[in-house]
Enzyme design. Structure first.
Site, short mmCIF file in Angstrom:
data_model
loop_
_atom_site.label_atom_id
_atom_site.label_comp_id
_atom_site.label_asym_id
_atom_site.label_seq_id
_atom_site.Cartn_x
_atom_site.Cartn_y
_atom_site.Cartn_z
N ARG A 155 0.80 -1.17 0.01
CA ARG A 155 -0.22 0.08 -0.06
C ARG A 155 0.79 1.13 0.05
NH1 ARG A 155 -2.10 -0.43 6.07
NH2 ARG A 155 -0.33 -0.53 7.20
N LYS A 212 6.83 -18.68 7.31
CA LYS A 212 6.53 -18.77 8.73
C LYS A 212 6.44 -17.49 9.52
CE LYS A 212 10.09 -19.58 12.25
NZ LYS A 212 10.58 -18.25 12.60
N HIS A 216 12.93 -22.03 5.95
CA HIS A 216 14.23 -21.88 5.43
C HIS A 216 15.38 -22.48 5.91
CE1 HIS A 216 15.51 -19.28 8.98
NE2 HIS A 216 16.69 -19.47 8.31
N LYS A 272 18.92 -25.03 3.67
CA LYS A 272 20.46 -24.97 4.09
C LYS A 272 21.44 -26.33 3.52
CE LYS A 272 19.96 -22.03 8.30
NZ LYS A 272 20.62 -21.00 8.05
N ASP A 284 9.21 -19.80 17.91
CA ASP A 284 9.82 -19.19 16.71
C ASP A 284 11.01 -20.36 16.07
OD1 ASP A 284 11.20 -16.93 14.94
OD2 ASP A 284 12.63 -16.83 16.71
N HIS A 303 12.38 -25.14 12.94
CA HIS A 303 13.73 -25.51 12.68
C HIS A 303 14.35 -26.57 13.51
CE1 HIS A 303 13.28 -21.53 10.93
NE2 HIS A 303 13.92 -20.87 11.66
N LYS A 342 18.43 -17.40 22.51
CA LYS A 342 19.00 -15.96 22.00
C LYS A 342 20.01 -15.51 23.00
CE LYS A 342 15.87 -15.62 18.55
NZ LYS A 342 16.27 -15.44 17.03
#
Ligand code: BG6
Length: 483
Positions: free
Chosen positions: A48, A158, A188, A192, A245, A250, A340
Site C-alpha cells: 500500500r 513462517k 528456510h 541450508k 519461533d 527449525h 537467543k
C-alpha cells in the site's frame, strides 16, 4: 544449473517487508544474474505504499543497496533486474486492489497464456493470509477454478499459524483455494546445504545407517544457539517466544531429518511421509512429567528491549528432552537446546554412540570410555566430524578423543546456494521436497502446544547474556556414556 524453468510471474505480497528487501529481492536478482531464471519472468510487488512501477524499482534498488550491498556485484545487471519489477497498490485485506493486480497480470503479458504461471509469495504476517487468499479467489487468481491458464503456487512464510488451531484454520482456508501440491510452506532451514546433507550422509553411506538406532546410539543433541538477541523484533517475540519461533519449525525439522526412516524413493511425498511419521512418534508433553524434560530461560535485559513488556514471561531459551516412541528410537533421548543471546552462534547436531561393552583403555583403569560421536555442523561451520578414541603416545595404554573432520568450505570451491535461492528455485520448479506438508506442520504445533500447556504458569529462569542459558538447564542433559 540444469533446471529448465517455465516462464513465470512472482507476486510478492508485503513487498515493503524486511524479508523481501533482505532475502527475496537479492536472491531473485542473483538467480537472474547467474542465469538460473527463464527468459521471461517478472516480479510484481503488492503493497500500500502507492509506488509507480518506477518508484518501486527505485525503492528496491535503494533497499537492496542499503541492506545487502554485497549481493550486488554488477550494478548494470542489477538495473536490468529492476526493469523486471512492477508494482500494484493494494490494501492487502481489501478486495479493490486485486482487480488492478489481475489487470496488471494480464496486461503485461509474458510468454504463453493470458495469466502465465503465477507464484504468489506471502511475505506478510499470518493474520493477513486469509484476506489475501480470499481476494485472489474473488478475482479468479486462486489455484482452483482460475479464470486463465498457467500454474498457480503459493508460498507461505513462517510463522505458519500460532498454535494447532490457527495452523489448521490457515490450512483449511488455503486448501479452499489451492491444492496441497500448490502450497509451499517455507522453513528456510530446509534450504541450508548441511541440512540437506543430513539425509545424504545417512542414506548414501553404508557404514552409518546400520548403527543409526537405539542399539548403538545413546543420545542425540541438537543445538540452535544465537549470540544475538531478538534484534528489534520485540513485538513479534512477545507473541511468539522461542518455542514457536525456533523449536516448532527449525528444531523439529532437524530432529525429523536425523530420526526419519529411509524414504521409499527420492521424491517429495516419500520424504515428507517419513518426516511426518517421526513427528507423530514424538511423545507429547504432560504436566505431571514435564519438569525433568524442559527448562525455559529469558536473557537478562530482554524486558528492556523495544516492544517487550516490563513483566514479560516470554522465553528466549529452551532446553528440552524429546522422546521418539518408535522401534528405531525407543528410549533414546533427543536433547534440544535453543536460545537467543547465548555464548556463540552455532547450530549443530551431535549423535553420541554407546560405549563398547568393556573398556580396557580408561585412564588408570577407570571405566570412562570415549564415546564415538558424529557431529553434524550446520552453521557457521558446515562440517561433518567423527570422534573416536585413539591411543595417547607414550607408555600408557589410554585413549584420547580425536576427530576426523570434513568441511564443505575446504573441499568444495563452489559455494552452495543460500536457502532462499534454493527454495525459490524449488518453488518455481514445483519441487516440494524442502517444504513442509500440512500433516507435519500441524503435528509440530501439537507437540509445542502440549509443551506450552504442560508448562502453563512456569516463569522462565533468567540467564546472563552470552552465557549458555540458565544454570537450571544443566539438569536436562543426561551425561553421555563414559562422562
Ligand atoms: C528465523 C527466526 O526463522 O530463523 C529467527 O525467526 C532466527 O529468530 C532465524 O534468528 C535463524 O535463521 P538463520 O538462517 O539466520 O540461522
Amino acid at each position: 544449473m540444469s533446471r529448465r524453468l517455465d516462464n513465470f510471474t512472482v507476486v510478492i505480497f508485503g513487498a515493503g517487508s524486511d524479508l523481501a528487501s533482505r532475502k527475496l529481492f537479492p536472491s531473485i536478482y542473483q538467480l537472474f544474474r547467474w542465469g538460473h531464471l527463464p527468459e521471461s519472468w517478472r516480479l510484481i510487488g503488492v503493497g500500500r505504499a502507492g509506488y509507480s512501477h518506477e518508484g518501486f524499482r527505485r525503492f528496491v534498488f535503494d533497499r537492496v543497496m542499503e541492506l545487502s550491498p554485497d549481493s550486488v556485484d554488477d550494478r548494470p545487471h542489477f538495473e536490468l533486474f529492476c526493469e523486471r519489477l512492477f508494482y500494484v497498490n493494494a490494501e492487502l485485506d481489501q478486495p479493490e486492489g486485486y482487480v488492478a493486480l489481475y489487470d496488471e497480470i494480464i496486461s503485461t503479458h509474458v510468454g504463453d497464456g493470458a495469466c502465465n504461471n503465477l507464484l504468489f509469495y506471502l511475505s506478510t504476517p499470518p493474520s493477513l493470509a486469509p484476506a489475501i487468499v480470499g481476494n485472489l479467489v474473488r478475482v479468479g487468481l486462486g489455484g482452483r477454478g482460475a479464470t486463465c491458464p498457467g500454474w498457480r503456487k503459493i508460498v507461505v512464510e513462517k510463522p505458519f499459524g500460532h498454535d494447532l488451531q490457527s495452523a489448521r484454520a490457515l490450512n483449511v482456508m488455503l486448501e479452499d483455494a489451492f491444492d496441497e501440491h500448490q502450497i509451499y510452506r517455507i522453513d528456510h532451514y530446509l534450504g541450508k546445504e548441511p541440512v540437506q546433507n543430513i539425509m545424504v550422509f545417512r542414506f548414501s553411506n553404508g557404514m552409518f545407517e546400520p548403527l543409526w538406532n537405539r542399539q548403538y546410539i545413546a543420545q542425540v543433541q541438537i543445538t540452535i544457539a544465537e549470540e544475538f538477541g531478538i534484534r528489534g523484533r520485540g513485538a513479534y517475540y512477545e507473541e511468539a517466544g522461542l518455542l514457536r519461533d525456533i523449536v516448532q519449525n527449525h528444531g523439529l525439522q532437524l530432529l525429523a531429518a536425523v530420526a526419519m526412516e529411509p524414504p521409499v524413493e527420492l521424491c517429495a511425498d516419500a520424504i515428507r511421509d517419513e518426516k511426518a511419521k517421526v513427528l507423530r512418534s514424538i511423545r507429547l508433553f504432560e504436566q505431571e512429567t514435564v519438569h525433568p524434560s524442559v527448562v525455559l530461560g529469558q536473557y537478562d535485559g530482554y524486558r528492556e528491549e523495544k516492544g517487550v513488556g516490563p513483566d514479560s514471561t516470554v522465553e528466549t531459551f529452551a532446553s528440552l528432552k524429546f522422546m521418539v516412541d518408535n522401534w528405531r528410537w525407543s528410549g533414546v533421548p533427543f536433547f534440544m537446546k535453543a536460545g537467543k543471546a547465548l555464548g556463540r552462534t552455532v547450530t549443530e547436531i551431535v549423535i553420541t554412540f554407546r560405549c563398547p561393552p568393556q573398556n580396557f583403555y580408561g585412564e588408570f583403569g577407570a571405566a570412562a570410555c570415549t564415546p564415538n560421536q558424529v557431529i553434524l555442523g550446520i552453521q557457521p561451520e558446515e562440517t561433518v566430524a567423527i570422534r573416536f578414541g585413539t591411543k595417547r603416545p607414550g607408555e600408557e595404554m589410554v585413549t584420547d578423543p580425536v576427530f576426523m573432520k570434513f568441511d564443505y568450505r575446504d573441499l568444495f570451491a563452489e559455494k552452495g546456494l543460500t536457502p532462499y535461492h534454493r527454495l525459490l528455485l524449488d518453488a518455481i520448479e514445483g519441487n516440494q521436497m524442502n517444504f513442509i506438508r500440512r500433516d507435519s506442520v500441524e503435528r509440530s504445533w501439537k507437540i509445542v502446544d502440549s509443551l506450552r500447556a504442560a508448562l502453563a504458569g512456569i516463569v522462565p529462569d533468567p540467564y546472563p547474556v552470552h552465557s549458555w542459558g540458565p544454570e537450571s538447564a544443566g539438569r536436562i542433559y543426561e551425561p553421555s556414556p563414559g562422562q
